[in-house]
Structure formats: C-alpha cells, structure tokens
Design a protein around this motif. Structure first.
Motif, mmCIF file in Angstrom:
data_model
loop_
_atom_site.group_PDB
_atom_site.id
_atom_site.type_symbol
_atom_site.label_atom_id
_atom_site.label_comp_id
_atom_site.label_asym_id
_atom_site.label_seq_id
_atom_site.Cartn_x
_atom_site.Cartn_y
_atom_site.Cartn_z
ATOM 1 N N UNK A 149 0.847 -1.187 0.000
ATOM 2 C CA UNK A 149 0.000 0.000 0.000
ATOM 3 C C UNK A 149 0.888 1.244 0.000
ATOM 4 N N UNK A 150 0.569 2.174 -0.881
ATOM 5 C CA UNK A 150 1.324 3.421 -1.017
ATOM 6 C C UNK A 150 0.444 4.573 -0.545
ATOM 7 N N UNK A 151 0.910 5.303 0.470
ATOM 8 C CA UNK A 151 0.117 6.396 1.033
ATOM 9 C C UNK A 151 1.000 7.612 1.260
ATOM 10 N N UNK A 152 0.377 8.778 1.289
ATOM 11 C CA UNK A 152 1.090 10.022 1.577
ATOM 12 C C UNK A 152 0.490 10.662 2.825
ATOM 13 N N UNK A 153 1.234 10.713 3.932
ATOM 14 C CA UNK A 153 0.717 11.384 5.134
ATOM 15 C C UNK A 153 0.338 12.840 4.885
ATOM 16 N N UNK A 154 1.036 13.493 3.948
ATOM 17 C CA UNK A 154 0.757 14.897 3.659
ATOM 18 C C UNK A 154 -0.514 15.081 2.835
ATOM 19 N N UNK A 155 -1.004 13.994 2.243
ATOM 20 C CA UNK A 155 -2.181 14.076 1.375
ATOM 21 C C UNK A 155 -3.327 13.213 1.889
ATOM 22 N N UNK A 156 -3.381 13.043 3.197
ATOM 23 C CA UNK A 156 -4.530 12.385 3.798
ATOM 24 C C UNK A 156 -4.522 10.866 3.752
ATOM 25 N N UNK A 157 -3.405 10.253 3.466
ATOM 26 C CA UNK A 157 -3.270 8.792 3.486
ATOM 27 C C UNK A 157 -4.171 8.080 2.465
ATOM 28 N N UNK A 158 -4.479 8.757 1.378
ATOM 29 C CA UNK A 158 -5.237 8.095 0.324
ATOM 30 C C UNK A 158 -4.429 6.916 -0.207
ATOM 31 N N UNK A 159 -5.097 5.766 -0.357
ATOM 32 C CA UNK A 159 -4.384 4.517 -0.629
ATOM 33 C C UNK A 159 -4.249 4.214 -2.115
ATOM 34 N N UNK A 160 -3.026 3.926 -2.538
ATOM 35 C CA UNK A 160 -2.756 3.316 -3.831
ATOM 36 C C UNK A 160 -2.256 1.889 -3.573
ATOM 37 N N UNK A 161 -2.499 0.994 -4.514
ATOM 38 C CA UNK A 161 -2.159 -0.408 -4.282
ATOM 39 C C UNK A 161 -1.206 -0.914 -5.359
#
Length: 279
Positions: free
Chosen positions: A123-135
């Motif tokens: 799972x790829x997430x960005x804490x700066x962008x709200x943790x929206x999940x990419x898989x």
C-alpha cells in the motif's frame, strides 16, 4: 554488574545498567553499540516495521499479521503521538515499511508464511495528502503456482526498502534458512512482477532491511544479527561487497530496522522494545 555470555565471546564489556528501562540499557558488540531507548506503547503489540515520520526522533510503526490496519506514530521516549487507520486496506500480514524521496510511505502486506499467497500487495500512502491509498499488487517472478514444498519455501518477505525509484524486497528463507533473494519491483500502483535480481548467503531468516540516506550502506536484520553491506553511491549491486556482521545479543525477536542517519539505526522487536544502534 550483570554480564551476558554472548558479549564475553566477543571480548566486549557490559556497560552500567538502568533498571528504569530494563535489565540493561547499553552493551557493545565488536563493531557498534546497542542502546535501549524505550518501551513501546501497549497498543503496539507486535511492531514489525519502522519508518521516519518527518520530525527527528519520531517514527511510524505498525503491528504484525491479523491486527488492525493502523499506522502508529511514536517518539524515541515511547510515547504514542497518533494513530491512523489506513482506509481501503486490511492487515493480512503487514511486515515492513519503506519511504521514497517524495514522502510516500509503502506498507508491505507481504508476509507469506506458507508461501502460497496470491494476493501480495504494498500500500502506497502520503501522510501529507490524507493517506489516500494506492495499491501495488505483485507476484514473484520465480514463484510456482500452488503448494510450495517446505524445503523450498523462500517466497516470504519481511524486509524491503525504496531506492532510485524502485522497491527492493528481500526474501525470508523459511525452507533452508540460508539464502536471501533480492527482488526489484515498481513503486507505481498497478499489477507487477517482482524481478529476481540477486541473492546472498545469509544464515537465518531476514526480518527487515533498509538503505542509508546517502545510499552507501544496506542493513539487513535477522534474529540476533545485523548485516551491513557497503554500497557504491547510486549503485543497486547490493550484495557485491562483503558485509560487516554484528551480533545483537539481548535484542529479542527484532522485526524492524531503519537508518536514522548514515551512522545510526533504530530497531524494534515484538517484545515491545525500541533500540538505537550506533555503527
């Protein structure tokens, strides 16, 4: 003063104890020193991954298989700073964390104890962008379909890192406990093949891995030992040079390692200890 037999074998001297933390705080090995920083918060029952959380002395971690899909932010004093449930994910078997140069976190749902999973993913997430999940879905290039015989079970992974726009995964040899295979994988969302690029003889089972900020060292953690491989800057020939091997007595069932800086590592174990290791 309490002494540890493992240290005597290395002709090392135990340092003063501090009862407030544990039965010891610091001891030396042949090539470095391990210090107990803190006990982890009770909610972190099986720390299995570590990554920097943007502020010096703060880290992301998570629990192992079957627990909630939550990232916990902690500091070096063992204080729980925040917890974030990652939407659209499950913790089938979260095993490690990585981070790229843009601040994306990679959560490795890559545990594969029986070597038969067909749903491996990161799972790829960005804490700066709200943790929206990419898989990132993947399978290993050389993994057979169906059941894998016990002696051939080397398609589990508990350690990976990001380097030069790629993810690199190290296998945990559950079959013969002697060979770590290194795979290269895209860091982009989608379905991919993990390409086998090299392997090394590492006795035991790899539980975590990381690369130093300057790209000149790769750390590979097993139960009770730390392997540090020198690298040429920018190179991806991770096993081309001989590793320094450090014994880690009294480190417990260590499952996560992270380069804090180019000369210092942070480690955690399933017993709830947070360590710092100075090279």
């Amino acid at each position: 003063m309490k002494r540890f037999p493992q240290l005597l074998l290395l002709a090392c001297v135990a340092l003063p104890l501090t009862a407030a933390l544990s039965s010891y705080t610091t001891f030396t090995t042949a090539l470095g020193s391990l210090e107990l920083l803190a006990k982890l918060p009770d909610v972190i029952v099986e720390s299995s991954g570590l990554e920097a959380a943007g502020t010096p002395g703060q880290y992301w971690t998570h629990n192992d298989a079957g627990n909630l899909p939550i990232l916990y932010k902690i500091n070096e004093q063992g204080k729980l700073l925040s917890q974030t449930q990652i939407q659209g994910t499950i913790n089938n078997d979260w095993e490690d964390l990585a981070q790229d140069n843009k601040g994306y976190l990679y959560i490795g749902d890559v545990g594969n104890n029986k070597n038969d999973r067909q749903d491996l993913r990161i799972y790829k997430v960005s804490p700066k962008q709200g943790f929206k999940t990419q898989v990132i879905k993947f399978r290993y290039q050389d993994q057979p379909t169906g059941k894998v015989e016990k002696e051939l079970r080397n398609f589990d992974c508990e350690g990976f890192f990001w380097h030069n726009n790629k993810l690199y995964l190290l296998s945990k040899d559950r079959g013969q406990k002697r060979t770590a295979k290194l795979y290269e994988l895209s860091d982009q969302a989608g379905t991919h093949m993990a390409k086998l690029v090299s392997q090394a003889q590492i006795p035991g089972e790899v539980t975590s891995a990381d690369i130093s900020p300057d790209g000149t060292k790769m750390a590979v953690l097993t139960y009770g030992k730390l392997y540090v491989y020198p690298l040429k800057k920018g190179s991806n020939q991770f096993f081309s040079q001989k590793a320094q091997v450090m014994m880690l007595p009294k480190s417990g069932k260590s499952e996560a390692i992270l380069f804090k800086d180019n000369k210092t590592l942070v480690m955690s174990n399933e017993e709830g200890d947070l360590f710092q290791y100075a090279l």
